[in-house]
Design a protein around this motif. Structure first.
Motif, mmCIF file in Angstrom:
data_model
loop_
_atom_site.group_PDB
_atom_site.id
_atom_site.type_symbol
_atom_site.label_atom_id
_atom_site.label_comp_id
_atom_site.label_asym_id
_atom_site.label_seq_id
_atom_site.Cartn_x
_atom_site.Cartn_y
_atom_site.Cartn_z
ATOM 1 N N UNK A 10 9.223 8.087 1.624
ATOM 2 C CA UNK A 10 9.156 8.964 0.452
ATOM 3 C C UNK A 10 10.202 10.077 0.532
ATOM 4 N N UNK A 11 10.383 10.645 1.716
ATOM 5 C CA UNK A 11 11.399 11.688 1.879
ATOM 6 C C UNK A 11 12.794 11.131 1.607
ATOM 7 N N UNK A 12 13.051 9.924 2.072
ATOM 8 C CA UNK A 12 14.344 9.298 1.822
ATOM 9 C C UNK A 12 14.525 9.007 0.334
ATOM 10 N N UNK A 13 13.464 8.537 -0.316
ATOM 11 C CA UNK A 13 13.539 8.247 -1.748
ATOM 12 C C UNK A 13 13.819 9.522 -2.538
ATOM 13 N N UNK A 60 0.197 14.231 -4.870
ATOM 14 C CA UNK A 60 -1.031 13.431 -4.813
ATOM 15 C C UNK A 60 -1.463 13.135 -3.383
ATOM 16 N N UNK A 61 -0.486 12.964 -2.493
ATOM 17 C CA UNK A 61 -0.792 12.643 -1.102
ATOM 18 C C UNK A 61 -0.910 13.881 -0.212
ATOM 19 N N UNK A 62 -0.684 15.056 -0.801
ATOM 20 C CA UNK A 62 -0.785 16.295 -0.035
ATOM 21 C C UNK A 62 0.337 16.455 0.977
ATOM 22 N N UNK A 63 1.516 15.938 0.640
ATOM 23 C CA UNK A 63 2.670 16.011 1.539
ATOM 24 C C UNK A 63 3.652 17.072 1.063
ATOM 25 N N UNK A 64 4.486 17.518 1.966
ATOM 26 C CA UNK A 64 5.492 18.545 1.672
ATOM 27 C C UNK A 64 6.791 17.871 1.228
#
Length: 85
Positions: A10-13, A60-64
């Motif tokens: 996700x970070x790469x995307x 939605x996933x609670x990620x930074x």
């Protein structure tokens, strides 16, 4: 798939899409052809939407979405190297 792998992808995307926004914004500053400008504006809008979608997934996933990672740094570096003349 492990949570760390999903986060990394996700970070790469997100980094890829953010780089795309920069590319289209820069191209729009240089464009002289009206048809090309219209096309670039369309691509910028789509890519901006992609950023919003990926940021929504982070939320939605609670990620930074601002976290750094090795893969994200590589994507950023590749983008920067590709933009050099």
């Amino acid at each position: 798939m492990k949570d760390e792998q999903i986060t990394e992808l996700l970070l790469q995307a997100l980094e890829t899409e953010l780089g795309g926004v920069e590319v289209y914004q820069t191209a729009l500053k240089c464009v002289l052809n009206a048809d090309l400008q219209e096309e670039l504006e369309k691509y910028l809008a789509q890519t901006t939407h992609h950023v919003e979608v990926v940021r929504g997934i982070f939320e939605d996933l609670g990620l930074d979405p601002d976290a750094s990672s090795p893969g994200r740094e590589v994507v950023n570096d590749i983008g920067r190297l590709s933009s050099k003349p």
